[in-house]
Design an enzyme around this catalytic site. Structure first.
Site, mmCIF file in Angstrom:
data_model
loop_
_atom_site.group_PDB
_atom_site.id
_atom_site.type_symbol
_atom_site.label_atom_id
_atom_site.label_comp_id
_atom_site.label_asym_id
_atom_site.label_seq_id
_atom_site.Cartn_x
_atom_site.Cartn_y
_atom_site.Cartn_z
ATOM 1 N N SER A 1 0.866 -1.375 -0.306
ATOM 2 C CA SER A 1 -0.406 0.010 0.297
ATOM 3 C C SER A 1 0.927 1.236 -0.028
ATOM 4 C CB SER A 1 -0.720 -0.002 1.217
ATOM 5 O OG SER A 1 -1.855 0.543 1.264
ATOM 6 N N ASP B 1 -10.088 -5.749 -3.277
ATOM 7 C CA ASP B 1 -9.346 -4.999 -2.435
ATOM 8 C C ASP B 1 -10.515 -3.028 -1.993
ATOM 9 O OD1 ASP B 1 -7.356 -2.629 -1.702
ATOM 10 O OD2 ASP B 1 -5.840 -3.558 -1.959
ATOM 11 N N HIS C 1 -6.739 -5.463 0.855
ATOM 12 C CA HIS C 1 -6.296 -5.531 1.331
ATOM 13 C C HIS C 1 -5.476 -5.750 2.214
ATOM 14 C CE1 HIS C 1 -4.160 -1.643 0.183
ATOM 15 N NE2 HIS C 1 -3.771 -0.959 1.327
#
Lengths: 280, 280
Positions: B150, B226, B259
């Site tokens: 991320s 995600d 995620h």
């Protein structure tokens, strides 16, 4: 019976899911987590490993830190992780809010003493209520394996030994083996079970094994740099009781490893493979 | 330079260690974690994977949740996980204490704007100060790999692309690929770098790749469930820029994955093996 799905994550081709449900045994709402391997389906149900966590843990620690999904996905084994005590504003806690008694420290027993006996029935929850819910809801067989860590290792050993027809095999990491004789166990049993120390023996793996040879195979891993080993765990006493009556118990001792999840992660594959050898 | 050992755990035959040290780049004390595989010794130093974590994380998340020690121990690769921002009472935080800016959200850049420019120099810390400390202290070679998740995927891509001589290969999970055009990035860059949007491009993987073909191979994994994919991540733009100039970039898209660290754990083995192919 309502079952509320709180979280769903794909993991190693299977699914990690977290649920909340009202528990009759514990008289409160409870959360648990399940890992369903990719093989699990109505047409091909899979056996279940029940994982019992240690002091202060919830359903989350094992799922997040043990690295068990990879091998469970490979072998086709579901994993269920209950919480470690009843929960909620109505549930009494230790007056000192210590980590080793009360919330997060249910010791996998049925409390007989007030005020603990209204909620603290983790034994009934783990042995009866939760498996009934799991077997009704998910694509699993009735075959159960059991494992756990520290207080949860105590839970796995005592629950497994007392229910040979329900659990095919037993493993534990750093279990509390003789809680009637060690501080964490004595504190908890005094509060939950009261003054009659005879009644404590029903939740002590050493005492249970002295009484009856185990019919299942047992694997225990213990780190030799575990800060709690000498004072709280006493695996050598369990190994001695097993040798006395020829119980098939393997105690592995590992130089340098401590009480943490890094130790569990390092050897969890062996535990899943051990249980898989006993699958029906 | 003092280096304080906070935690040591044996893991998969190697060692997980956590340290605190005063950082000159960041003008505060910092914590980092290192995994040293069993092969690492003065006589046989190992290469290092630098892992950059996402928003809100510390050095702990990856070490505890990614399940990476197993394969790092097998391949003989050390892993270093820095924190995600400067820390401490003196370090300014977002006035709203939001999760996406300030503490826990250093974005791996050198801030130029007051009050952020006193401490927020994660780029210098990760590229220069920390590796110098690691290479002086532990049995590692000067070969570095870089990866992250991320915001840390953004860090791995931008740091790797800007320093082809320092990082042999680059991988990322769910990276923020085009932060000059997406909300998390725009908010952080506005505060840390100010109004001159040209200066932002130096920390945007898409812009960097449009300017120069990458000399290293790049692997990116992205979950298709995600929640941040559409609004914040934009991997398709990076893949398009790579295709335009024949950069060796593989973007893998995974049905059902989100995620979380369950996604990272599911594919971390591939990333370590990818880096290992580029070892000197």
């Amino acid at each position: 019976m309502t079952l509320e799905n709180l979280l769903t994550n794909k993991s190693f081709g299977g699914w990690h899911k977290q649920y909340r449900h009202p528990s009759q045994s514990l008289n409160c709402d409870m959360r648990f987590a399940i890992f369903l391997p990719p093989q699990a389906s109505e047409k091909s149900p899979v056996p279940v490993l029940y994982w019992l966590s240690g002091l202060t843990c919830t359903d989350e620690n094992f799922m997040q830190k043990a690295g068990a999904h990879r091998i469970a996905a490979e072998l086709g084994i579901a994993i269920v992780a209950p919480d470690t005590s009843p929960r909620g504003d109505d549930v009494p806690d230790d007056a000192d809010r210590s980590y080793d008694f009360g919330l997060g420290a249910g010791f996998y027993l049925n409390a007989t003493q007030s005020p603990w006996n209204t909620h603290y029935h983790m034994y009934d929850y783990v042995v009866s209520e939760l498996p009934a819910l799991i077997e009704k809801t998910f694509p699993v067989t009735k075959q159960r394996f059991i494992s756990g860590h520290s207080m949860g290792g105590h839970g796995a050993l005592t629950i497994g030994l007392k229910n040979p027809d329900l659990y095919s095999s037993i493993t534990a990491f750093s279990p509390i083996c003789n809680p009637t004789q060690t501080p964490w166990g004595q504190k908890a049993f005094q509060h939950y079970l009261g003054d009659n120390r005879e009644s404590w023996k029903d939740y002590d793996a050493c005492e249970l094994l002295k009484k009856d040879k185990a019919s299942q195979a047992i694997l225990i891993d213990q780190g030799l740099s575990d800060d709690f080993l000498e004072k709280e765990l006493k695996p050598e006493r369990l190994a001695a009781a097993a040798q006395e009556n020829s119980t098939n118990l393997t105690l592995r001792q590992h130089e340098g490893y401590d009480h943490s999840y890094y130790f569990i992660a390092s050897f969890i594959e062996d535990h899943l493979c051990f249980h898989n050898k006993h699958r029906g």
